[in-house]
Design a protein around this motif. Structure first.
Motif, short mmCIF file in Angstrom:
data_model
loop_
_atom_site.label_atom_id
_atom_site.label_comp_id
_atom_site.label_asym_id
_atom_site.label_seq_id
_atom_site.Cartn_x
_atom_site.Cartn_y
_atom_site.Cartn_z
N PRO A 102 0.84 -1.19 0.00
CA PRO A 102 0.00 0.00 0.00
C PRO A 102 0.87 1.25 0.00
O PRO A 102 2.09 1.18 0.21
N VAL A 103 0.26 2.38 -0.22
CA VAL A 103 0.98 3.64 -0.14
C VAL A 103 1.50 3.80 1.28
O VAL A 103 0.78 3.59 2.25
N SER A 104 2.79 4.14 1.40
CA SER A 104 3.40 4.36 2.70
C SER A 104 4.35 5.55 2.60
O SER A 104 4.46 6.18 1.54
N ALA A 105 5.05 5.84 3.68
CA ALA A 105 5.89 7.05 3.75
C ALA A 105 6.91 7.15 2.63
O ALA A 105 7.17 8.24 2.12
N ASP A 106 7.51 6.05 2.21
CA ASP A 106 8.57 6.09 1.19
C ASP A 106 8.08 5.81 -0.23
O ASP A 106 8.88 5.66 -1.15
N ALA A 107 6.76 5.74 -0.43
CA ALA A 107 6.22 5.39 -1.75
C ALA A 107 6.69 6.36 -2.83
O ALA A 107 6.96 5.96 -3.97
N SER A 108 6.84 7.63 -2.50
CA SER A 108 7.23 8.63 -3.50
C SER A 108 8.69 8.46 -3.96
O SER A 108 9.08 9.03 -4.97
N LYS A 109 9.47 7.67 -3.24
CA LYS A 109 10.85 7.42 -3.62
C LYS A 109 10.98 6.22 -4.55
O LYS A 109 12.03 5.99 -5.14
N SER A 110 9.93 5.44 -4.67
CA SER A 110 9.94 4.21 -5.46
C SER A 110 9.37 4.48 -6.86
O SER A 110 8.76 5.52 -7.11
N ILE A 111 9.55 3.52 -7.76
CA ILE A 111 8.94 3.61 -9.08
C ILE A 111 7.76 2.67 -9.22
O ILE A 111 7.06 2.68 -10.22
N THR A 112 7.53 1.83 -8.20
CA THR A 112 6.39 0.91 -8.21
C THR A 112 6.02 0.54 -6.78
O THR A 112 6.84 0.67 -5.87
N LEU A 113 4.80 0.07 -6.63
CA LEU A 113 4.36 -0.47 -5.35
C LEU A 113 4.01 -1.94 -5.48
O LEU A 113 3.45 -2.53 -4.57
N ALA A 114 4.35 -2.52 -6.64
CA ALA A 114 4.05 -3.94 -6.85
C ALA A 114 4.91 -4.53 -7.95
O ALA A 114 5.26 -3.85 -8.92
N LEU A 115 5.25 -5.81 -7.77
CA LEU A 115 5.89 -6.60 -8.82
C LEU A 115 5.01 -7.82 -9.07
O LEU A 115 4.46 -8.40 -8.14
N ALA A 116 4.90 -8.20 -10.34
CA ALA A 116 4.20 -9.42 -10.73
C ALA A 116 5.11 -10.16 -11.69
O ALA A 116 5.48 -9.62 -12.73
N SER A 117 5.50 -11.36 -11.32
CA SER A 117 6.46 -12.15 -12.09
C SER A 117 7.75 -11.38 -12.35
O SER A 117 8.37 -11.51 -13.40
N GLY A 118 8.13 -10.53 -11.41
CA GLY A 118 9.37 -9.77 -11.52
C GLY A 118 9.25 -8.47 -12.29
O GLY A 118 10.20 -7.71 -12.37
N ASP A 119 8.08 -8.20 -12.86
CA ASP A 119 7.88 -6.97 -13.63
C ASP A 119 7.16 -5.92 -12.78
O ASP A 119 6.16 -6.23 -12.13
N PRO A 120 7.65 -4.69 -12.79
CA PRO A 120 6.99 -3.64 -12.01
C PRO A 120 5.63 -3.28 -12.61
O PRO A 120 5.48 -3.22 -13.82
N LEU A 121 4.67 -3.07 -11.73
CA LEU A 121 3.34 -2.64 -12.16
C LEU A 121 3.22 -1.14 -11.93
O LEU A 121 3.86 -0.59 -11.03
N THR A 122 2.42 -0.49 -12.74
CA THR A 122 2.20 0.95 -12.57
C THR A 122 0.72 1.21 -12.35
O THR A 122 -0.14 0.43 -12.77
N ASN A 123 0.44 2.31 -11.71
CA ASN A 123 -0.93 2.72 -11.44
C ASN A 123 -0.92 4.24 -11.33
O ASN A 123 -0.16 4.80 -10.54
N ALA A 124 -1.75 4.90 -12.11
CA ALA A 124 -1.76 6.37 -12.12
C ALA A 124 -2.09 6.96 -10.75
O ALA A 124 -1.72 8.09 -10.47
N ALA A 125 -2.76 6.19 -9.91
CA ALA A 125 -3.14 6.69 -8.59
C ALA A 125 -2.00 6.61 -7.56
O ALA A 125 -2.11 7.19 -6.49
#
Length: 153
Positions: A102-125
């Protein structure tokens, strides 16, 4: 078996081994400690139009993620950067290549909040940094100064 035939088989085995090692290295299929590195590209002197850069592509930062299943945390850092690692918390982790946070304090430093099969997922929100991912080999070529025009995976 004669020595000539044995030598041929040895060279075949070595060739197959070299190809397997090359495949594993270029795809990051096996990583130390379940870590996953996401390679990115920057668009110098231009802008991104979808996955296409109107300027010159440059090797971007490499984000390394390490999932700590028992703690529900994902540590991440930028390779080659002296900043300390950051942490995503409250994560649901299957393994080092499949997790969501979920969104947490360091989320803005990351490029993703999820990986699926090793691939980063993106979400406009998500309040994360923009992601322009490339393959490991594309990143290596960009880092060596090769001029590429498209980063579509």
């Amino acid at each position: 078996m004669n020595p000539s035939r044995r030598r041929q088989l040895r060279w075949l085995a070595v060739s197959i081994l070299v190809l397997m090692v090359y495949f594993v290295w270029t795809t990051d299929k096996i990583t130390l400690q379940g870590e996953r590195t996401v390679y990115t590209a920057n668009c110098g002197n231009g802008t991104w139009e979808g996955k296409r850069c109107t300027g010159e592509l440059d090797a971007g930062p490499r984000y390394r993620y390490r999932a700590l299943k028992a703690r529900g945390e994902v540590l991440f850092w930028v390779l080659g950067n002296n900043e300390p690692s950051s942490k995503l918390t409250g994560c649901t982790i299957v393994d080092g290549r499949n997790w969501t946070c979920p969104v947490s304090a360091d989320a803005s430093k990351s490029i993703t909040l999820a990986l699926a099969s090793g691939d980063p997922l993106t979400n406009a929100a998500w309040p994360t940094r923009p992601l322009h991912g490339v393959s490991k080999m594309t990143w290596v070529f960009l880092d060596l100064g090769w001029k590429l025009t498209d980063v579509s995976n």
